[in-house]
Design a protein around this motif. Structure first.
Motif, PDB file in Angstrom:
ATOM      1  N   ARG A  80      17.040 -46.540  59.748  1.00  0.00           N
ATOM      2  CA  ARG A  80      18.418 -46.239  59.363  1.00  0.00           C
ATOM      3  C   ARG A  80      18.528 -45.506  58.022  1.00  0.00           C
ATOM      4  O   ARG A  80      19.638 -45.243  57.559  1.00  0.00           O
ATOM      5  CB  ARG A  80      19.224 -47.530  59.307  1.00  0.00           C
ATOM      6  N   ALA A  81      17.413 -45.157  57.409  1.00  0.00           N
ATOM      7  CA  ALA A  81      17.446 -44.526  56.087  1.00  0.00           C
ATOM      8  C   ALA A  81      18.078 -43.141  56.165  1.00  0.00           C
ATOM      9  O   ALA A  81      17.850 -42.380  57.107  1.00  0.00           O
ATOM     10  CB  ALA A  81      16.036 -44.425  55.510  1.00  0.00           C
ATOM     11  N   ALA A  82      18.866 -42.842  55.164  1.00  0.00           N
ATOM     12  CA  ALA A  82      19.504 -41.530  55.071  1.00  0.00           C
ATOM     13  C   ALA A  82      18.466 -40.455  54.746  1.00  0.00           C
ATOM     14  O   ALA A  82      17.447 -40.734  54.098  1.00  0.00           O
ATOM     15  CB  ALA A  82      20.574 -41.556  53.982  1.00  0.00           C
ATOM     16  N   ALA A  83      18.725 -39.259  55.198  1.00  0.00           N
ATOM     17  CA  ALA A  83      17.847 -38.126  54.875  1.00  0.00           C
ATOM     18  C   ALA A  83      17.838 -37.913  53.358  1.00  0.00           C
ATOM     19  O   ALA A  83      18.822 -38.191  52.676  1.00  0.00           O
ATOM     20  CB  ALA A  83      18.339 -36.881  55.585  1.00  0.00           C
ATOM     21  N   ASP A  84      16.725 -37.424  52.840  1.00  0.00           N
ATOM     22  CA  ASP A  84      16.573 -37.159  51.408  1.00  0.00           C
ATOM     23  C   ASP A  84      16.826 -38.399  50.555  1.00  0.00           C
ATOM     24  O   ASP A  84      17.375 -38.327  49.470  1.00  0.00           O
ATOM     25  CB  ASP A  84      17.489 -36.015  50.953  1.00  0.00           C
ATOM     26  N   ASN A  85      16.415 -39.543  51.064  1.00  0.00           N
ATOM     27  CA  ASN A  85      16.577 -40.805  50.360  1.00  0.00           C
ATOM     28  C   ASN A  85      15.626 -40.847  49.172  1.00  0.00           C
ATOM     29  O   ASN A  85      14.429 -40.618  49.327  1.00  0.00           O
ATOM     30  CB  ASN A  85      16.269 -41.945  51.340  1.00  0.00           C
ATOM     31  N   PRO A  86      16.110 -41.164  47.971  1.00  0.00           N
ATOM     32  CA  PRO A  86      15.215 -41.220  46.817  1.00  0.00           C
ATOM     33  C   PRO A  86      14.180 -42.346  46.913  1.00  0.00           C
ATOM     34  O   PRO A  86      13.208 -42.351  46.174  1.00  0.00           O
ATOM     35  CB  PRO A  86      16.155 -41.448  45.631  1.00  0.00           C
ATOM     36  N   TYR A  87      14.374 -43.285  47.831  1.00  0.00           N
ATOM     37  CA  TYR A  87      13.456 -44.404  48.014  1.00  0.00           C
ATOM     38  C   TYR A  87      12.588 -44.228  49.254  1.00  0.00           C
ATOM     39  O   TYR A  87      11.956 -45.181  49.703  1.00  0.00           O
ATOM     40  CB  TYR A  87      14.243 -45.719  48.109  1.00  0.00           C
ATOM     41  N   GLN A  88      12.524 -43.021  49.788  1.00  0.00           N
ATOM     42  CA  GLN A  88      11.822 -42.800  51.056  1.00  0.00           C
ATOM     43  C   GLN A  88      10.348 -43.199  50.996  1.00  0.00           C
ATOM     44  O   GLN A  88       9.833 -43.786  51.949  1.00  0.00           O
ATOM     45  CB  GLN A  88      11.951 -41.349  51.514  1.00  0.00           C
ATOM     46  N   ALA A  89       9.682 -42.930  49.907  1.00  0.00           N
ATOM     47  CA  ALA A  89       8.258 -43.295  49.803  1.00  0.00           C
ATOM     48  C   ALA A  89       8.098 -44.813  49.891  1.00  0.00           C
ATOM     49  O   ALA A  89       7.195 -45.313  50.565  1.00  0.00           O
ATOM     50  CB  ALA A  89       7.659 -42.767  48.504  1.00  0.00           C
ATOM     51  N   TRP A  90       8.965 -45.559  49.225  1.00  0.00           N
ATOM     52  CA  TRP A  90       8.926 -47.018  49.285  1.00  0.00           C
ATOM     53  C   TRP A  90       9.236 -47.492  50.698  1.00  0.00           C
ATOM     54  O   TRP A  90       8.558 -48.385  51.221  1.00  0.00           O
ATOM     55  CB  TRP A  90       9.928 -47.598  48.291  1.00  0.00           C
ATOM     56  N   ILE A  91      10.250 -46.910  51.317  1.00  0.00           N
ATOM     57  CA  ILE A  91      10.627 -47.276  52.683  1.00  0.00           C
ATOM     58  C   ILE A  91       9.461 -47.012  53.638  1.00  0.00           C
ATOM     59  O   ILE A  91       9.149 -47.839  54.491  1.00  0.00           O
ATOM     60  CB  ILE A  91      11.890 -46.518  53.123  1.00  0.00           C
TER      61      ILE A  91
END
Length: 79
Positions: A8-19
């Protein structure tokens, strides 16, 4: 939890690496390993130590809940 967030993460999420890490198989394998080691330690532990392990797990779970609930509620850091 990680796989759900990942889906469900939004595109260009600043936390994507953690997710990505939290949802990854390497992370899940590490968690399974820690569970195995903890279960093995509990099998050999005294009743007092097992009770303290349960208390630590309960406290950690409460803190995890508060972490996620504060994000859901969009709370700011109170300190």
């Amino acid at each position: 939890m990680g796989k759900d967030i990942h889906s469900r993460a939004a595109a260009d999420n600043p936390y994507q690496a953690w997710i990505d890490t939290y949802a990854g198989e390497d992370f899940h394998e590490a968690v399974r390993g820690v569970i195995g080691v903890t279960d093995a330690a509990a099998e050999k532990a005294s009743a007092d130590v097992v009770a303290r392990m349960h208390a630590a797990y309960r406290d950690a779970t409460r803190l995890e809940y508060l972490f996620w609930q504060s994000a859901y509620d969009l709370q700011t850091w109170p300190v």
